[in-house]
Write a protein that holds these residues in place. Structure first.
Motif, PDB file in Angstrom:
ATOM      1  N   UNK A  31     -20.888  27.137  44.227  1.00  0.00           N
ATOM      2  CA  UNK A  31     -20.116  27.968  43.316  1.00  0.00           C
ATOM      3  C   UNK A  31     -18.871  28.562  43.952  1.00  0.00           C
ATOM      4  N   UNK A  32     -18.337  27.901  44.971  1.00  0.00           N
ATOM      5  CA  UNK A  32     -17.143  28.398  45.661  1.00  0.00           C
ATOM      6  C   UNK A  32     -15.925  28.213  44.758  1.00  0.00           C
ATOM      7  N   UNK A  33     -15.137  29.238  44.634  1.00  0.00           N
ATOM      8  CA  UNK A  33     -13.881  29.175  43.892  1.00  0.00           C
ATOM      9  C   UNK A  33     -12.768  29.475  44.880  1.00  0.00           C
ATOM     10  N   UNK A  34     -11.831  28.559  45.007  1.00  0.00           N
ATOM     11  CA  UNK A  34     -10.693  28.742  45.915  1.00  0.00           C
ATOM     12  C   UNK A  34      -9.463  29.037  45.074  1.00  0.00           C
ATOM     13  N   UNK A  90      -3.373  23.475  50.237  1.00  0.00           N
ATOM     14  CA  UNK A  90      -4.233  24.556  50.732  1.00  0.00           C
ATOM     15  C   UNK A  90      -5.597  24.504  50.055  1.00  0.00           C
ATOM     16  N   UNK A  91      -5.612  24.374  48.741  1.00  0.00           N
ATOM     17  CA  UNK A  91      -6.868  24.308  47.998  1.00  0.00           C
ATOM     18  C   UNK A  91      -7.663  23.070  48.418  1.00  0.00           C
ATOM     19  N   UNK A  92      -6.980  21.940  48.592  1.00  0.00           N
ATOM     20  CA  UNK A  92      -7.655  20.708  49.015  1.00  0.00           C
ATOM     21  C   UNK A  92      -8.275  20.864  50.401  1.00  0.00           C
ATOM     22  N   UNK A  93      -7.562  21.529  51.303  1.00  0.00           N
ATOM     23  CA  UNK A  93      -8.092  21.732  52.655  1.00  0.00           C
ATOM     24  C   UNK A  93      -9.357  22.573  52.625  1.00  0.00           C
ATOM     25  N   UNK A 128     -15.941  17.657  60.849  1.00  0.00           N
ATOM     26  CA  UNK A 128     -15.146  17.721  59.624  1.00  0.00           C
ATOM     27  C   UNK A 128     -14.599  19.114  59.380  1.00  0.00           C
ATOM     28  N   UNK A 129     -15.395  20.129  59.685  1.00  0.00           N
ATOM     29  CA  UNK A 129     -14.926  21.507  59.556  1.00  0.00           C
ATOM     30  C   UNK A 129     -13.799  21.775  60.537  1.00  0.00           C
ATOM     31  N   UNK A 130     -13.976  21.327  61.775  1.00  0.00           N
ATOM     32  CA  UNK A 130     -12.959  21.552  62.803  1.00  0.00           C
ATOM     33  C   UNK A 130     -11.639  20.887  62.446  1.00  0.00           C
ATOM     34  N   UNK A 131     -11.691  19.756  61.746  1.00  0.00           N
ATOM     35  CA  UNK A 131     -10.469  19.055  61.343  1.00  0.00           C
ATOM     36  C   UNK A 131      -9.648  19.879  60.354  1.00  0.00           C
ATOM     37  N   UNK A 170     -13.086  21.552  53.818  1.00  0.00           N
ATOM     38  CA  UNK A 170     -13.840  22.390  54.752  1.00  0.00           C
ATOM     39  C   UNK A 170     -15.237  22.677  54.201  1.00  0.00           C
ATOM     40  N   UNK A 171     -15.322  23.144  52.955  1.00  0.00           N
ATOM     41  CA  UNK A 171     -16.626  23.497  52.394  1.00  0.00           C
ATOM     42  C   UNK A 171     -17.493  22.271  52.140  1.00  0.00           C
ATOM     43  N   UNK A 172     -16.905  21.141  51.820  1.00  0.00           N
ATOM     44  CA  UNK A 172     -17.683  19.900  51.712  1.00  0.00           C
ATOM     45  C   UNK A 172     -18.300  19.555  53.064  1.00  0.00           C
TER      46      UNK A 172
END
Length: 73
Positions: free
Chosen positions: A66-69, A6-9, A24-27, A13-15
């Motif tokens: 600065x995104x923290x998941x 989940x964290x990797x996904x 890439x976002x849609x994937x 997404x944010x990358x």
């Protein structure tokens, strides 16, 4: 899906978001993704999400830092 997956996904997404890579976002989202637009209607489905992202990318470039998941089991 595991916590690590989940964290990797979200990381992928944010990358993709920061690169302006709509495909890439849609994937990273489900076919029935729901997108609640800040100033507009609810959009459901990849096709509508893609159209929104393409329109926004045409008008401006946005970057998130600065995104923290966080995830739990």
């Amino acid at each position: 899906m595991s916590r690590a997956d989940t964290v990797a996904r979200f990381g992928r997404y944010y990358d993709a978001f920061n690169r302006g890579d709509v495909e890439g976002m849609l994937a990273c989202v489900a076919d029935d993704v729901i997108h609640d637009v800040n100033q507009g209607e609810r959009r459901q489905g990849k096709e509508r999400f893609h159209a929104f992202c393409a329109r926004m990318a045409h008008h401006y470039r946005e970057r998130l830092e600065g995104i923290v998941v966080m995830a739990n089991d």
